[in-house]
Design a protein around this motif. Structure first.
Motif, short mmCIF file in Angstrom:
data_model
loop_
_atom_site.label_atom_id
_atom_site.label_comp_id
_atom_site.label_asym_id
_atom_site.label_seq_id
_atom_site.Cartn_x
_atom_site.Cartn_y
_atom_site.Cartn_z
N LEU A 74 11.31 0.79 -5.23
CA LEU A 74 11.10 2.00 -4.06
C LEU A 74 12.03 1.54 -2.91
O LEU A 74 12.06 0.54 -2.28
CB LEU A 74 9.48 1.99 -3.67
N CYS A 75 12.78 2.66 -2.64
CA CYS A 75 13.37 2.71 -1.51
C CYS A 75 13.27 3.78 -0.64
O CYS A 75 13.17 4.89 -1.14
CB CYS A 75 14.98 2.37 -1.45
N ILE A 76 13.32 3.88 0.58
CA ILE A 76 13.39 5.27 1.47
C ILE A 76 14.58 5.43 2.13
O ILE A 76 15.11 4.75 2.85
CB ILE A 76 12.14 5.26 2.46
N VAL A 77 15.42 6.60 1.65
CA VAL A 77 16.67 7.02 2.40
C VAL A 77 16.34 7.56 3.43
O VAL A 77 15.53 8.66 3.76
CB VAL A 77 17.29 7.73 1.58
N ALA A 106 0.83 -1.27 -0.07
CA ALA A 106 -0.06 0.03 -0.13
C ALA A 106 0.84 1.08 0.11
O ALA A 106 0.56 2.22 -0.66
CB ALA A 106 -0.96 -0.13 1.18
N VAL A 107 1.86 1.29 0.98
CA VAL A 107 2.77 2.63 0.73
C VAL A 107 3.55 2.49 -0.57
O VAL A 107 3.75 3.69 -1.09
CB VAL A 107 3.77 2.17 1.84
N GLU A 108 3.88 1.41 -1.22
CA GLU A 108 4.48 1.55 -2.48
C GLU A 108 3.73 2.05 -3.51
O GLU A 108 4.07 3.02 -4.18
CB GLU A 108 4.93 0.11 -2.83
N ILE A 109 2.52 1.69 -3.51
CA ILE A 109 1.72 2.37 -4.56
C ILE A 109 1.31 3.58 -4.56
O ILE A 109 1.12 4.37 -5.35
CB ILE A 109 0.34 1.24 -4.63
#
Length: 365
Positions: free
Chosen positions: A156-159, A86-89
């Protein structure tokens, strides 16, 4: 008619984490033209215009549908929440939407429209730059529903920023770049886009979080469950450089004490900003034979009314001096090509019909 006359092309929900006290009312900005930091600018006046998306309420409602989940997702990530589907989309849809809809994006698209109208002898009416820009961004928004899945194959990655520096954002915050295209050029490789192999999207989320979308067939990143901990100041600066290179006029930041560091980095980076966002080339038909038509490049002042003209518009992408250390080329990187000027693309874009053409095959890069 749209209910909201003052429409934000960078929504306030994106700017809020960068506002003073996170209150969403005032924000510190650095203006590149004046090379000056300005404190406590009203957020309501930033990145907006009257009926920027036109007066279609259905379009405005569709944009709100994408924006509304964004704020809760950012709060979830701020609390180190898990990055599930859900976060990815939500982030992928928001990043691609943001990439298409800013004032800078609209002016880049409008320059293509104006180039076609500006051919000597053309009987097409020439719109104003402002009108062309609005038409361009509205067309992009209407096309969004047909192309929004173009980024679904990207990783997707979160830095997570573990340094004392802060991420900054801008009036054109969703940046598309391509390390493959820039660092490993090939003969005949054209300007890149969202469907090109090696695509990278960068969007700062808060002063301590930045979203990264990248082509996993070309790059590898040191991430754990989609999280990357950046403890090197050089990596934070390398991501901030893309905001400086790509913004239209203003950078935005939360802490006023950061202004000197932002000024120094902007001063060092500004010479790398392209002088023009587009290069327009006009070629005139010189002769026709059994083999086809032959065109020669000419200046617009040397084109006569009635001549057959081809117009070629290429985006001038900025070239950063450095890249984040955690994003590396894969030793077995791959893409797809049909050995034409269309360049390299991704398997997903072929399978989903975003790229047309025959003869595509896998190539090593």
């Amino acid at each position: 008619m749209a209910d909201n006359k003052n429409q934000h092309f960078v929504p306030r929900v994106h700017l809020r984490p960068f506002t003073v006290g996170r209150e969403g009312l005032a924000i510190n900005l650095f203006n590149l033209d004046r090379m000056k930091a300005i404190p406590n600018a009203p957020v309501k006046n930033q990145c907006s215009g009257d009926y920027f998306y036109g007066q279609n309420p259905l379009l405005e409602n569709a944009i709100n549908f994408i924006e509304n989940p964004y704020g809760p997702v950012i709060r979830h990530l701020t609390d180190d929440g898990a990055i599930g589907s859900a976060v990815e989309i939500v982030l992928k849809r928001f990043i691609y939407l943001q990439y298409l809809r800013t004032e800078a994006a609209s002016f880049k698209a409008s320059e293509m429209v104006l180039a076609l109208h500006d051919v000597p002898g053309s009987d097409l009416s020439v719109p104003t730059v402002r009108d062309a820009a609005k038409e361009a961004v509205q067309a992009a928004m209407l096309n969004y529903k047909d192309t929004m899945r173009i980024v679904d194959d990207l990783t997707l990655c979160i830095v997570r920023n573990r340094t004392e520096l802060s991420f900054v954002t801008s009036d054109d915050p969703a940046v598309l770049t391509n390390r493959l295209h820039i660092q490993r050029p090939r003969n005949g490789r054209q300007s890149f886009g969202a469907k090109t192999a090696g695509a990278i999207f960068i969007l700062p989320l808060t002063p301590k979080l930045c979203a990264l979308l990248y082509d996993g067939a070309v790059y590898n990143a040191d991430h754990h469950a989609h999280w990357i901990d950046a403890d090197r100041s050089a990596d934070v600066l390398a991501l901030n450089v893309h905001q400086i290179l790509g913004c239209w006029a203003n950078l935005y930041f939360r802490d006023w004490d950061d202004r000197e560091q932002i000024s120094a980095q902007t001063e060092a980076t500004k010479p790398r900003r392209p002088e023009t966002r587009q290069t327009v080339t006009q070629a005139v038909l010189e002769k026709t034979s059994d083999w086809g038509e032959y065109y020669a490049v000419r200046k617009s002042t040397n084109i006569r009314t009635g001549e057959k003209v081809l117009v070629h518009v290429v985006s001038n992408h900025p070239v950063p001096a450095t890249w984040p250390s955690f994003l590396r080329f894969r030793p077995n990187g791959r893409a797809y090509s049909n050995n034409t000027g269309a360049g390299l693309t991704r398997r997903w874009c072929l399978e989903q019909g975003f790229v047309r053409g025959e003869g595509y095959h896998k190539v090593s890069i």
